[in-house]
Design an enzyme around this catalytic site. Structure first.
Site, PDB file in Angstrom:
ATOM      1  N   ASP A  92      26.481  11.230   6.748  1.00  0.00           N
ATOM      2  CA  ASP A  92      25.424  12.373   6.736  1.00  0.00           C
ATOM      3  C   ASP A  92      26.024  13.764   6.540  1.00  0.00           C
ATOM      4  O   ASP A  92      27.258  13.971   7.363  1.00  0.00           O
ATOM      5  CB  ASP A  92      24.516  12.258   7.757  1.00  0.00           C
ATOM      6  CG  ASP A  92      23.064  12.853   7.647  1.00  0.00           C
ATOM      7  OD1 ASP A  92      22.016  12.058   7.400  1.00  0.00           O
ATOM      8  OD2 ASP A  92      23.220  14.004   7.125  1.00  0.00           O
ATOM      9  N   SER A 115      16.295   4.253  -0.270  1.00  0.00           N
ATOM     10  CA  SER A 115      15.303   5.117  -0.121  1.00  0.00           C
ATOM     11  C   SER A 115      14.072   4.546  -0.843  1.00  0.00           C
ATOM     12  O   SER A 115      14.105   3.882  -1.953  1.00  0.00           O
ATOM     13  CB  SER A 115      15.540   6.537  -0.657  1.00  0.00           C
ATOM     14  OG  SER A 115      16.813   7.056  -0.108  1.00  0.00           O
ATOM     15  N   ALA A 165       8.991  -1.606  10.033  1.00  0.00           N
ATOM     16  CA  ALA A 165       7.854  -0.398  10.501  1.00  0.00           C
ATOM     17  C   ALA A 165       8.592   0.390  11.527  1.00  0.00           C
ATOM     18  O   ALA A 165       9.292  -0.436  12.309  1.00  0.00           O
ATOM     19  CB  ALA A 165       6.579  -1.115  10.734  1.00  0.00           C
ATOM     20  N   ASN A 183       3.157  -0.702   0.617  1.00  0.00           N
ATOM     21  CA  ASN A 183       2.376   0.418   1.334  1.00  0.00           C
ATOM     22  C   ASN A 183       1.173   0.941   1.208  1.00  0.00           C
ATOM     23  O   ASN A 183       0.058   1.163   1.931  1.00  0.00           O
ATOM     24  CB  ASN A 183       3.434   1.489   1.344  1.00  0.00           C
ATOM     25  CG  ASN A 183       4.646   1.500   2.544  1.00  0.00           C
ATOM     26  OD1 ASN A 183       4.412   0.503   3.466  1.00  0.00           O
ATOM     27  ND2 ASN A 183       5.556   2.350   2.490  1.00  0.00           N
ATOM     28  N   ARG A 192      -7.733 -15.941   3.617  1.00  0.00           N
ATOM     29  CA  ARG A 192      -7.309 -15.148   2.414  1.00  0.00           C
ATOM     30  C   ARG A 192      -7.245 -13.684   2.566  1.00  0.00           C
ATOM     31  O   ARG A 192      -6.595 -12.972   1.870  1.00  0.00           O
ATOM     32  CB  ARG A 192      -8.391 -15.321   1.097  1.00  0.00           C
ATOM     33  CG  ARG A 192      -8.504 -16.816   0.657  1.00  0.00           C
ATOM     34  CD  ARG A 192      -9.908 -16.931  -0.155  1.00  0.00           C
ATOM     35  NE  ARG A 192     -10.889 -16.805   0.763  1.00  0.00           N
ATOM     36  CZ  ARG A 192     -12.272 -16.760   0.355  1.00  0.00           C
ATOM     37  NH1 ARG A 192     -12.600 -17.081  -0.855  1.00  0.00           N
ATOM     38  NH2 ARG A 192     -13.166 -16.508   1.081  1.00  0.00           N
ATOM     39  N   GLY A 225      -6.769   7.076  11.982  1.00  0.00           N
ATOM     40  CA  GLY A 225      -6.261   7.281  10.640  1.00  0.00           C
ATOM     41  C   GLY A 225      -4.888   7.139  10.830  1.00  0.00           C
ATOM     42  O   GLY A 225      -4.225   7.171  11.709  1.00  0.00           O
ATOM     43  N   CYS A 256       5.195   7.265   5.627  1.00  0.00           N
ATOM     44  CA  CYS A 256       5.429   6.523   4.449  1.00  0.00           C
ATOM     45  C   CYS A 256       4.155   6.461   3.707  1.00  0.00           C
ATOM     46  O   CYS A 256       4.110   6.665   2.409  1.00  0.00           O
ATOM     47  CB  CYS A 256       5.900   5.202   4.722  1.00  0.00           C
ATOM     48  SG  CYS A 256       7.277   5.300   5.899  1.00  0.00           S
ATOM     49  N   PHE A 306       2.892   9.168  15.771  1.00  0.00           N
ATOM     50  CA  PHE A 306       1.697   8.591  15.000  1.00  0.00           C
ATOM     51  C   PHE A 306       1.514   6.965  15.232  1.00  0.00           C
ATOM     52  O   PHE A 306       0.306   6.571  14.635  1.00  0.00           O
ATOM     53  CB  PHE A 306       2.179   8.654  13.421  1.00  0.00           C
ATOM     54  CG  PHE A 306       3.371   7.807  12.981  1.00  0.00           C
ATOM     55  CD1 PHE A 306       4.757   8.002  13.540  1.00  0.00           C
ATOM     56  CD2 PHE A 306       2.865   6.633  12.256  1.00  0.00           C
ATOM     57  CE1 PHE A 306       5.534   6.851  12.984  1.00  0.00           C
ATOM     58  CE2 PHE A 306       3.910   5.468  11.555  1.00  0.00           C
ATOM     59  CZ  PHE A 306       5.046   5.662  12.333  1.00  0.00           C
TER      60      PHE A 306
HETATM   61  C1  UGA Z   1       4.963   1.424   7.072  1.00  0.00           C
HETATM   62  C2  UGA Z   1       4.837  -0.059   6.575  1.00  0.00           C
HETATM   63  O1  UGA Z   1       4.281  -0.617   7.786  1.00  0.00           O
HETATM   64  C3  UGA Z   1       6.277  -0.752   6.768  1.00  0.00           C
HETATM   65  O2  UGA Z   1       6.314  -2.132   6.058  1.00  0.00           O
HETATM   66  C4  UGA Z   1       7.220   0.233   5.711  1.00  0.00           C
HETATM   67  O3  UGA Z   1       8.344  -0.216   5.523  1.00  0.00           O
HETATM   68  C5  UGA Z   1       7.083   1.649   6.217  1.00  0.00           C
HETATM   69  O4  UGA Z   1       5.839   2.153   6.250  1.00  0.00           O
HETATM   70  C6  UGA Z   1       8.062   2.411   5.316  1.00  0.00           C
HETATM   71  O5  UGA Z   1       7.721   2.461   3.975  1.00  0.00           O
HETATM   72  O6  UGA Z   1       9.004   2.891   5.673  1.00  0.00           O
HETATM   73  P1  UGA Z   1       5.121   2.682   9.597  1.00  0.00           P
HETATM   74  O7  UGA Z   1       4.571   3.734   8.675  1.00  0.00           O
HETATM   75  O8  UGA Z   1       6.498   2.810  10.009  1.00  0.00           O
HETATM   76  O9  UGA Z   1       5.436   1.423   8.297  1.00  0.00           O
HETATM   77  O10 UGA Z   1       4.361   2.053  10.504  1.00  0.00           O
HETATM   78  P2  UGA Z   1       2.849   1.116  10.512  1.00  0.00           P
HETATM   79  O11 UGA Z   1       3.026   0.109  11.692  1.00  0.00           O
HETATM   80  O12 UGA Z   1       2.787   0.761   9.182  1.00  0.00           O
HETATM   81  O13 UGA Z   1       1.855   2.371  11.028  1.00  0.00           O
HETATM   82  C7  UGA Z   1       1.593   3.366  10.237  1.00  0.00           C
HETATM   83  C8  UGA Z   1       0.130   3.940  10.441  1.00  0.00           C
HETATM   84  O14 UGA Z   1      -0.926   2.961  10.533  1.00  0.00           O
HETATM   85  C9  UGA Z   1       0.076   4.278  11.919  1.00  0.00           C
HETATM   86  O15 UGA Z   1      -0.246   5.623  12.338  1.00  0.00           O
HETATM   87  C10 UGA Z   1      -0.754   3.205  12.708  1.00  0.00           C
HETATM   88  O16 UGA Z   1      -1.060   3.788  13.768  1.00  0.00           O
HETATM   89  C11 UGA Z   1      -1.632   2.888  11.693  1.00  0.00           C
HETATM   90  N1  UGA Z   1      -2.247   1.406  11.747  1.00  0.00           N
HETATM   91  C12 UGA Z   1      -1.391   0.643  11.614  1.00  0.00           C
HETATM   92  C13 UGA Z   1      -3.483   1.480  11.909  1.00  0.00           C
HETATM   93  O17 UGA Z   1      -4.329   2.564  12.301  1.00  0.00           O
HETATM   94  N2  UGA Z   1      -4.329   0.292  12.077  1.00  0.00           N
HETATM   95  C14 UGA Z   1      -3.639  -0.854  12.087  1.00  0.00           C
HETATM   96  O18 UGA Z   1      -4.110  -2.040  12.019  1.00  0.00           O
HETATM   97  C15 UGA Z   1      -2.087  -0.809  11.581  1.00  0.00           C
END
Ligand code: UGA
Length: 454
Positions: free
Chosen positions: A17, A114, A154, A210, A246, A257, A262, A324
């Site tokens: 980096d 990325s 994630a 995503n 399904r 929210g 991502c 988050f």
């Molecule tokens: C997300 C994707 O889940 C990953 O597969 C992906 O690799 C990643 O983005 C990325 O592109 O780098 P991440 O953002 O780290 O991962 O976390 P998530 O678990 O997806 O949560 C995202 C948001 O959705 C959080 O604020 C979480 O609280 C919310 N969420 C998640 C909900 O409100 N309800 C749910 O049922 C699941």
């Protein structure tokens, strides 16, 4: 990279980096001070650092020694210029490619890790190709193969996701390079979970995955708002629809929210891409997922203010959770930022607690937003001490589902709050049936007011 180093002890993995402080932090003797919090990561870094996992700012030598280079830089949404507000800013990808073009030796595989807009590999190829034209001026020859291998981990479960992924995607045209990268993953991932695709399918699959995940959250959040006035319970609805194989039962938790670096960025990118190809209706369809997400945050702030008959001015409100999601200290695009800002705009005095996020981080996240919005009337204070935070508070809002909040002594703490005291559970983690003799009114996402002391 820490997982690759752990699974492949004979491979030397070097993290490079240009940010010196960041590299120093990764090399810090105190493993508690690593730059990010991620369960199990500390353990892997401790186990492998300076054995086959190295952190350095030495771009030139690291690139020239490498057989495979993963470009893993950030690609935030552009804030100005063409495509501002939608398109990804690829300046870091571009500058990485330029450095690779300059310093690489012999045959180098360049992997786009990325998250990027579709056809970014073309940009990388072009930059590397320009270098090929300059080749005659150089003594040694070099060649490149560009692959796309997007990341699906994630935050909060990153190591687990990497150790046992649903699938790994490798896009590209160079069979030899595809095989080399696939063999690395095959060290711990079954071959049938490694999908080989074209470059463009690989890039588009990442954005689409995503977008679909975010769409599920906006869908269930939309239904949560319908459950509240109708007497339905969004958790029962989610369970019922999730049992349909399904549809599936994951990612159906209604909440304040989605946040994180991502979903919004990738959706905006997809919208931009659709507009670019003249697909207005498709662009509008995906944009609606973001608009619904914004609406969900605003509706929560509004219903809290409405509960206090339209004013929270000078009311003390405890915010539980700023990250988050749980198990991460990341606050990027956290729904807490806009909800906290809305409440402060309405004059509330907030006490903010989080299990992992520091006061400085909260300050930075809120200040960034503040420069966009007008000045606030309300105030906020950071608290690590849950016990003393509740004194004279009018309300508590759960914004992140940290485990620690499941074990709060509600009975004891609610006694020191102002009456009528409210608990707003935006994550739906509270079991209202266990609050029998506890003097708290409770509002729960996707169910509405589940307990009201008369
Ligand atoms: C997300 C994707 O889940 C990953 O597969 C992906 O690799 C990643 O983005 C990325 O592109 O780098 P991440 O953002 O780290 O991962 O976390 P998530 O678990 O997806 O949560 C995202 C948001 O959705 C959080 O604020 C979480 O609280 C919310 N969420 C998640 C909900 O409100 N309800 C749910 O049922 C699941």
């Amino acid at each position: 990279m820490a997982v690759i180093a752990d699974k492949c002890p004979e491979i030397k993995v070097t993290l490079v980096d240009i940010n010196i402080q960041r590299i120093e932090a990764w090399n810090c003797p105190d493993f508690e001070k690593l730059p990010i919090y991620e369960p199990k990561l500390k353990y892997l870094v401790k186990k492998n650092r300076n054995k086959n996992l190295f952190f350095t700012c030495d771009l030139k030598n690291s690139i020239s020694e490498a057989d495979i280079i993963f470009i893993s830089v950030n690609t935030p949404t552009k804030s100005k210029g063409l495509g501002a507000g939608y398109a990804s800013d690829l300046k870091w990808v571009e500058s990485s490619a330029r450095s690779i073009a300059k310093y690489a030796k012999n045959n180098t595989i360049v992997v786009e890790k990325s998250t990027v807009p579709v056809r970014t590999a073309e940009l990388i190829k072009k930059i590397l190709l320009v270098n090929d034209f300059d080749k005659q001026n150089q003594t040694e020859s070099k060649s490149f193969a560009v692959l796309s291998s997007p990341e699906f981990l994630a935050e909060g479960s990153a190591i687990e996701d990497l150790e046992n992924p649903d699938r790994v995607l490798i896009g590209g045209e160079d069979d030899d390079a595809l095989e080399k990268l696939s063999l690395i993953y095959q060290r711990w991932i079954p071959k049938n979970k490694i999908f080989i695709t074209s470059l463009w399918s690989s890039e588009l699959s990442k954005l689409t995955a995503n977008a679909f995940l975010a769409q599920r959250i906006s869908s269930i959040n939309a239904i949560s708002s319908l459950c509240e006035p109708t007497g339905a319970d969004v958790r029962e609805v989610a369970k019922a629809i999730g049992a349909d194989s399904r549809i599936g039962n994951k990612f159906l938790n209604a909440g304040p929210g989605f946040g994180g670096s991502c979903f919004q960025k990738d959706l905006l990118n997809l919208v931009y891409l659709c507009k670019y190809y003249g697909l207005k209706e498709v662009a509008n369809y995906w944009e609606q997922v973001i608009l619904l997400n914004e609406w969900q945050k605003t509706r929560i702030s509004k219903l809290i203010v409405d509960t206090f008959f339209g004013t929270v001015t000078s009311k003390k409100i405890v915010i539980l959770g700023f990250a988050f999601k749980s198990n991460t200290d990341d606050t990027r695009y956290s729904p807490a930022i806009s909800i906290v800002n809305d409440l402060m705009e309405n004059g509330a005095n907030l006490i903010i607690h989080d299990s992992q996020v520091s006061e400085n981080q909260i300050n930075a996240a809120l200040n960034e937003e503040k420069s966009i919005k007008n000045s606030f009337e309300g105030t906020w204070q950071f608290s690590k001490d849950l016990k003393n935070s509740f004194k004279n508070a009018h309300a508590i809002i759960i914004l992140t589902a940290w485990d620690e909040y499941l074990n709060i002594d509600w009975k004891g703490l609610s006694k020191v709050m102002k009456r009528p005291a409210w608990l707003f559970d935006t994550r739906g983690i509270i079991d209202e049936d266990s609050f029998l003799n506890i003097p708290l009114n409770i509002w729960k996402i996707g169910k509405g007011v589940v307990r009201e002391i008369k």
